[in-house]
Enzyme design. Structure first.
Site, PDB file in Angstrom:
ATOM      1  N   ASP A 194       1.156  -0.077  -5.146  1.00  0.00           N
ATOM      2  CA  ASP A 194      -0.047   0.181  -5.886  1.00  0.00           C
ATOM      3  C   ASP A 194      -0.264   1.766  -6.393  1.00  0.00           C
ATOM      4  OD1 ASP A 194      -0.436   1.277  -3.676  1.00  0.00           O
ATOM      5  OD2 ASP A 194      -2.700   0.868  -3.143  1.00  0.00           O
ATOM      6  N   HIS A 195       0.252   2.795  -5.728  1.00  0.00           N
ATOM      7  CA  HIS A 195       0.426   3.931  -6.032  1.00  0.00           C
ATOM      8  C   HIS A 195       1.147   4.735  -5.264  1.00  0.00           C
ATOM      9  CE1 HIS A 195      -2.347   5.190  -2.699  1.00  0.00           C
ATOM     10  NE2 HIS A 195      -3.146   3.973  -3.152  1.00  0.00           N
ATOM     11  N   GLU A 199       0.694  -1.342   0.042  1.00  0.00           N
ATOM     12  CA  GLU A 199       0.004   0.039  -0.056  1.00  0.00           C
ATOM     13  C   GLU A 199       0.920   1.190   0.044  1.00  0.00           C
ATOM     14  OE1 GLU A 199      -2.671   2.874  -0.280  1.00  0.00           O
ATOM     15  OE2 GLU A 199      -3.264   0.778  -0.122  1.00  0.00           O
ATOM     16  N   HIS A 236      -0.671   3.464   4.741  1.00  0.00           N
ATOM     17  CA  HIS A 236      -1.952   4.521   3.999  1.00  0.00           C
ATOM     18  C   HIS A 236      -1.919   5.711   4.787  1.00  0.00           C
ATOM     19  CE1 HIS A 236      -5.336   5.825   1.999  1.00  0.00           C
ATOM     20  NE2 HIS A 236      -5.711   4.615   1.336  1.00  0.00           N
ATOM     21  N   THR A 239      -6.004   2.729  -5.489  1.00  0.00           N
ATOM     22  CA  THR A 239      -5.831   1.343  -5.312  1.00  0.00           C
ATOM     23  C   THR A 239      -6.600   0.386  -6.019  1.00  0.00           C
ATOM     24  OG1 THR A 239      -4.949   1.650  -2.933  1.00  0.00           O
ATOM     25  CG2 THR A 239      -5.986  -0.516  -3.535  1.00  0.00           C
TER      26      THR A 239
END
Length: 723
Positions: A485-486, A264, A426, A308
């Site tokens: 994911d990003h 994440e 996150h 995500t």
């Protein structure tokens, strides 16, 4: 001097009149919107014309909307203007907060999908808000006070209807004039742009909202209008860009388990990054440099508003997210897809997804079923998952979540395809003191400085999970994939990014490279190494299928095998920008990728040819992918080309899933090979007793050492509350 004063008084509006109050309101709305454009958004306005448009584009809708009050009289007209002003201000305020985290503007699809992403957003919003943001409501307070204390007196007169109509017409005419000037500077503004920043910069935030609503409705109509022939051009494009498999790596992981570890918000710069004299992620670093790991150091996230969810979509389908909203939220449960789990089910694989939060987040419960996942282990499957000490931010803490996940992996029939989604790293990067093992960075940016702490925690959780794979034997019989994911830190934090990178300031190409995330694949027995191939998340699926030795010639996919020598090495971004091994596009500017030097393609024929080719490829790839998704075009494929996912037979009801696990052929499972005993999972999670020897309980709380068989381990689950 007296004449000047008299002239000013003559032309200065009487704010005690309804018209004067309207003019004052329009002026205040324009000023605060322009302030937000300059200081809260990164719109990249250059030159006098763009700055002029930036200033005037709030005026047309302000005149039209506030002008509605002119059709009423007295106090009602004044309070209508204040209410309309408040609604506009609330829209502006919401976009300021959303943009600060996501570098984009709120879309209709995002609002419609609010139920699937609202979990825990309250805490994140609390971290995002800055006191200065409330300045957008200041003019409303001032106007109310002026009315309450009668510094502005309410005009009880009636505005002539023809004047009210003329005001509305003036607003429409000014909107058309702004659009005309914008089109002269940016041709094809509403037909070719992939970047919402352009719409807001040229036309305005309210116009963007209207444009987005129209586009969303157009997209909804795409399914109705779509026909099978719409696939012809798309198939031609996909076939033209197919790559031959790398004969040296094709099938190297054939028949092996697949464990995909979703990191994440994890960015590439964290690999081998040191802070305060320590490696931030020593366990992931070791995996990165493992002799059997193939890693790509020029791999980019390509997500849009779905973040995500877009990353998962590209991973599982090799389709891009749409320019607005999340495909999983808007189309995940209804569209036809060619997916990894459905494809692998044809090869005898069991599939399972793991996520330590509610199943409805990003519409996963419906999407995963449609994608063909046999199991979806969401939060309710984990022991004491609602314990506040076990959760932070967007779900269960990674160490606790991964312990439970490891137990379930041992119960899955092999070979299996699994995706494990972590959440602790996150935004807003909060972590309780007992789990902190590294100091915050010192960028003076509160949004950024906790990032290394949650990244370190994620790394520790992965290290424990990796050790368990080695202990239970899955390490040597699985292809293990790690991907980010990003981005974790958006490009809006330029000063902090510069400090993290050790530079004075960041350039356009620095910010492009900031979008790099890890992608690494460990295949037992296959020689690894760090590859410099340029690629992105759209390329994950074809790369993994190649390693698994699976033919994907009949698939409509927009990625390419990163291990193929024929890979184009063109990385499209959702906003229309792109990067290749030679050149980088940022907005309307182009740069040499290796040096960051800005170039003018018109002065270099070779560069112009390469740039034109890349622009055409990116425009077609994004456009065709949108057509596939928005028109649900894969439903027109021959049935033999769509792996059956047997959706009707899939249930994620807890009692049903655990009963199904109970009935599997135990000879194919890890726990079956170990005589019905779970492998001891070692964790230093303080919530579970810290460094004490961790008793490896089943997820229903029973001690596996007290149980002689897998059936008894799984018994009793069905009576628990299902989610």
């Amino acid at each position: 001097m007296q004449r000047v004063v008299s002239a000013i008084k003559k032309w200065w509006p009487d704010f005690n009149s309804t018209i004067g109050f309207l003019i004052l309101s329009v002026i205040l709305v324009t000023i605060k919107t322009y302030w937000a454009y300059q200081f809260e958004f990164s719109l990249g306005a250059k030159g006098l014309l763009q700055q002029f448009l930036l200033f005037v584009n709030p005026i047309p809708t302000a005149v039209i909307l506030l002008g509605i009050a002119l059709y009423f009289r007295g106090k009602l007209a004044y309070w209508l203007m204040i209410i309309i002003n408040f609604i506009q201000s609330l829209w502006l305020f919401s976009n300021i907060l959303y943009y600060r985290e996501f570098s984009d503007f709120i879309s209709l699809n995002i609002m419609k999908a609010g139920g699937s992403v609202q979990n825990n957003l309250g805490k994140a919003i609390g971290e995002i808000i800055h006191p200065i943001d409330f300045i957008v409501f200041l003019d409303i307070i001032i106007l109310i006070l002026l009315l309450v204390f009668k510094r502005i007196k309410v005009d009880q007169g009636v505005v002539q209807k023809r004047f009210a109509i003329l005001t509305t017409a003036l607003g429409v005419a000014s909107m058309l004039a702004v659009f005309g000037m914008a089109s002269s500077d940016r041709s094809g503004l509403l037909t070719r742009t992939f970047d919402n920043n352009y719409i807001v910069k040229y036309l305005g935030l309210n116009e963007y909202a209207a444009y987005n609503i129209v586009k969303t409705k157009e997209q909804a109509n795409e399914v109705k209008k779509a026909k099978s022939s719409d696939l012809d051009q798309i198939k031609e494009f996909v076939n033209e860009n197919k790559t031959l498999a790398n004969s040296a790596t094709f099938g190297k992981a054939k028949g092996k388990n697949v464990i995909i570890f979703h990191l994440e918000s994890f960015q590439q710069f964290l690999l081998d990054y040191r802070w305060d004299g320590q490696e931030v992620t020593p366990n992931i670093n070791a995996f990165y440099h493992d002799q059997n790991t193939t890693a790509f150091d020029n791999f980019y996230n390509q997500v849009g508003q779905g973040k995500t969810a877009d990353a998962e979509l590209m991973l599982e389908t090799s389709l891009f997210g749409t320019s607005s909203g999340s495909v999983m939220s808007n189309y995940g449960g209804t569209n036809t897809f060619q997916t990894m789990p459905a494809q692998l089910s044809q090869e005898g694989y069991t599939s399972a997804a793991f996520h330590g939060d509610v199943p409805s987040f990003w519409n996963r419960d419906n999407t995963y079923k449609n994608w063909g996942y046999d199991y979806f282990f969401s939060k309710s499957y984990y022991k004491n998952a609602d314990n506040p000490d076990y959760n932070v931010g967007y779900g269960m803490k990674d160490k606790i979540f991964l312990k439970g996940t490891a137990n379930y992996l041992e119960k899955l029939p092999q070979p299996f395809y699994s995706k494990v989604i972590t959440v602790t790293n996150h935004y807003p990067y909060d972590l309780d003191e007992q789990n902190v093992s590294i100091n915050k960075t010192q960028t003076d940016d509160g949004t950024v400085d906790g990032y290394v702490q949650t990244a370190r925690y994620l790394d520790q959780a992965f290290g424990e999970f990796e050790q368990n794979l080695k202990d239970n034997g899955l390490w040597d019989n699985s292809m293990i994939v790690l991907y980010g994911d990003h981005y974790g830190i958006s490009e809006n934090h330029k000063s902090a990014i510069a400090k993290l990178l050790g530079t004075d300031k960041v350039t356009a190409t620095d910010l492009t490279n900031w979008q790099k995330v890890p992608f690494m694949v460990r295949v037992p027995g296959m020689e690894g190494g760090i590859k410099h191939t340029y690629g992105g998340e759209i390329d994950v699926m074809p790369t993994l299928l190649g390693l698994l030795g699976i033919d994907d010639d009949q698939q409509i996919k927009f990625g390419q095998d990163l291990l193929s020598s024929q890979n184009k090495q063109i990385v499209p971004f959702r906003n229309g920008n792109w990067v290749t091994s030679e050149y980088t596009r940022v907005g309307s500017s182009y740069y040499v990728t290796s040096t960051g030097t800005k170039i003018n393609p018109k002065q270099d024929p070779r560069a112009k040819m390469a740039i034109d080719d890349a622009n055409k490829y990116v425009e077609k790839a994004l456009g065709y992918s949108d057509k596939v998704v928005q028109g649900n075009l894969l439903r027109f494929l021959d049935k033999k080309d769509i792996p059956k996912n047997q959706t009707k037979n899939i249930s994620y009801k807890k009692s049903t899933s655990l009963k199904k696990l109970k009935q599997v052929d135990q000879s194919k499972t890890v726990i079956g090979a170990h005589g019905g005993q779970l492998t001891e999972y070692k964790t230093d999670a303080p919530e579970l007793g810290g460094n004490k020897q961790e008793k490896n309980d089943g997820e229903d709380g029973t001690n596996s050492n007290e149980i002689a068989s897998v059936n008894s381990i799984l018994s009793g689950h069905g009576s628990e509350h299902d989610r």
